[in-house]
Design a protein around this motif. Structure first.
Motif, mmCIF file in Angstrom:
data_model
loop_
_atom_site.group_PDB
_atom_site.id
_atom_site.type_symbol
_atom_site.label_atom_id
_atom_site.label_comp_id
_atom_site.label_asym_id
_atom_site.label_seq_id
_atom_site.Cartn_x
_atom_site.Cartn_y
_atom_site.Cartn_z
ATOM 1 N N PRO A 17 -0.450 12.756 -4.321
ATOM 2 C CA PRO A 17 -0.825 12.783 -5.760
ATOM 3 C C PRO A 17 -0.949 11.232 -6.668
ATOM 4 C CG PRO A 17 2.114 13.586 -6.076
ATOM 5 C CD PRO A 17 0.948 12.951 -4.270
ATOM 6 N N ILE A 18 -0.696 10.091 -5.685
ATOM 7 C CA ILE A 18 -0.266 9.078 -7.229
ATOM 8 C C ILE A 18 -1.823 8.332 -6.526
ATOM 9 C CG2 ILE A 18 0.589 6.436 -7.326
ATOM 10 C CD1 ILE A 18 2.372 8.726 -8.401
ATOM 11 N N PRO B 242 0.881 -0.728 -16.535
ATOM 12 C CA PRO B 242 0.628 -0.305 -14.744
ATOM 13 C C PRO B 242 0.340 0.852 -14.963
ATOM 14 C CG PRO B 242 2.867 -1.425 -15.435
ATOM 15 C CD PRO B 242 2.163 -1.996 -16.504
ATOM 16 N N GLY B 243 -0.100 1.492 -15.963
ATOM 17 C CA GLY B 243 -0.886 2.837 -15.538
ATOM 18 C C GLY B 243 -2.065 2.913 -15.302
ATOM 19 N N ASP B 244 -2.183 1.544 -15.418
ATOM 20 C CA ASP B 244 -4.193 1.604 -15.381
ATOM 21 C C ASP B 244 -4.261 1.086 -14.012
ATOM 22 O OD1 ASP B 244 -4.228 1.096 -18.195
ATOM 23 O OD2 ASP B 244 -4.060 -1.138 -18.367
ATOM 24 N N ILE B 245 -3.153 0.489 -12.998
ATOM 25 C CA ILE B 245 -3.616 0.897 -11.848
ATOM 26 C C ILE B 245 -2.542 1.705 -11.202
ATOM 27 C CG2 ILE B 245 -2.832 -0.351 -10.118
ATOM 28 C CD1 ILE B 245 -2.479 -2.639 -12.169
ATOM 29 N N LEU B 246 -1.850 2.624 -11.962
ATOM 30 C CA LEU B 246 -1.250 3.921 -11.194
ATOM 31 C C LEU B 246 -1.161 4.853 -11.965
ATOM 32 C CD1 LEU B 246 2.147 2.185 -10.010
ATOM 33 C CD2 LEU B 246 -0.554 2.395 -8.287
ATOM 34 N N GLU B 247 -1.841 6.208 -11.433
ATOM 35 C CA GLU B 247 -2.060 7.018 -11.824
ATOM 36 C C GLU B 247 -1.484 9.045 -11.186
ATOM 37 O OE1 GLU B 247 -6.092 10.260 -12.659
ATOM 38 O OE2 GLU B 247 -5.995 8.130 -11.950
ATOM 39 N N PHE B 248 -1.391 9.437 -11.737
ATOM 40 C CA PHE B 248 -0.549 10.611 -11.387
ATOM 41 C C PHE B 248 -0.965 12.033 -11.479
ATOM 42 C CE2 PHE B 248 2.356 14.392 -11.465
ATOM 43 C CZ PHE B 248 2.491 15.008 -10.484
ATOM 44 N N SER C 246 -4.354 -9.121 3.294
ATOM 45 C CA SER C 246 -3.888 -7.575 4.485
ATOM 46 C C SER C 246 -3.159 -6.570 3.398
ATOM 47 C CB SER C 246 -3.111 -7.905 5.450
ATOM 48 O OG SER C 246 -2.265 -8.324 5.650
ATOM 49 N N ASN C 247 -2.214 -6.914 2.080
ATOM 50 C CA ASN C 247 -0.983 -6.095 2.171
ATOM 51 C C ASN C 247 -1.840 -5.875 0.054
ATOM 52 O OD1 ASN C 247 0.865 -6.450 3.396
ATOM 53 N ND2 ASN C 247 1.563 -7.852 2.197
ATOM 54 N N LEU C 248 -2.299 -6.800 0.031
ATOM 55 C CA LEU C 248 -3.305 -5.730 -1.214
ATOM 56 C C LEU C 248 -4.556 -4.766 -1.146
ATOM 57 C CD1 LEU C 248 -3.349 -7.409 -4.230
ATOM 58 C CD2 LEU C 248 -4.704 -8.883 -4.027
ATOM 59 N N SER C 249 -5.121 -5.324 0.175
ATOM 60 C CA SER C 249 -6.018 -3.965 0.701
ATOM 61 C C SER C 249 -5.369 -2.689 0.886
ATOM 62 C CB SER C 249 -6.666 -4.570 1.731
ATOM 63 O OG SER C 249 -7.616 -4.005 2.316
ATOM 64 N N ILE C 250 -4.095 -3.084 1.569
ATOM 65 C CA ILE C 250 -3.376 -1.453 1.551
ATOM 66 C C ILE C 250 -3.533 -0.972 0.473
ATOM 67 C CG2 ILE C 250 -1.165 -0.117 2.582
ATOM 68 C CD1 ILE C 250 -1.639 -2.465 4.615
ATOM 69 N N LEU C 251 -2.714 -1.693 -0.198
ATOM 70 C CA LEU C 251 -2.412 -1.223 -1.868
ATOM 71 C C LEU C 251 -3.737 -0.609 -3.027
ATOM 72 C CD1 LEU C 251 0.076 -0.793 -4.312
ATOM 73 C CD2 LEU C 251 -0.616 -3.143 -4.843
ATOM 74 N N VAL D 242 5.798 -0.043 -3.727
ATOM 75 C CA VAL D 242 5.007 -1.583 -3.954
ATOM 76 C C VAL D 242 6.380 -2.019 -5.251
ATOM 77 C CG1 VAL D 242 3.753 -0.218 -5.932
ATOM 78 C CG2 VAL D 242 3.927 -2.383 -5.757
ATOM 79 N N ARG D 243 6.528 -3.160 -4.911
ATOM 80 C CA ARG D 243 7.676 -3.747 -5.668
ATOM 81 C C ARG D 243 6.617 -3.838 -6.884
ATOM 82 N NH1 ARG D 243 10.397 -7.423 -1.852
ATOM 83 N NH2 ARG D 243 10.133 -6.791 0.074
ATOM 84 N N PHE D 244 8.329 -4.240 -7.683
ATOM 85 C CA PHE D 244 8.189 -3.736 -9.736
ATOM 86 C C PHE D 244 7.554 -5.439 -9.022
ATOM 87 C CE2 PHE D 244 10.765 -0.748 -11.138
ATOM 88 C CZ PHE D 244 9.910 0.394 -10.502
#
Length: 70
Positions: A2-3, A59-65, A30-35, A43-45
């Motif tokens: 759902p994220i 943050p809401g521009d990047i992550l969506e529920f 690689s870490n950025l690609s996984i994200l 994901v760390r703050f």
């Protein structure tokens, strides 16, 4: 899951490549690609903060529920 990670959308809006973002944020490609692909389990703050600073977004521009349907 759902994220939803909209990192690619924000990168496109800022006309920024994954390599450029990686250099500016200090994360490996690689870490950025996984994200970016939504495969990250966490994901760390501090990482989220650095990405938001570089992309000049919230943050809401990047992550969506999005609720899953039963």
């Amino acid at each position: 899951m759902p994220i939803i990670v909209n990192l690619d959308v924000m990168m496109a809006k800022r006309k920024m490549s994954l390599n450029e973002l990686s250099d500016k944020v200090g994360l490996t490609l690689s870490n950025l690609s996984i994200l970016k692909t939504g495969k990250a389990k966490a994901v760390r703050f501090s990482t989220l903060e650095a990405i938001c600073q570089v992309l000049e977004c919230q943050p809401g521009d990047i992550l969506e529920f999005v609720e899953e349907e039963d």
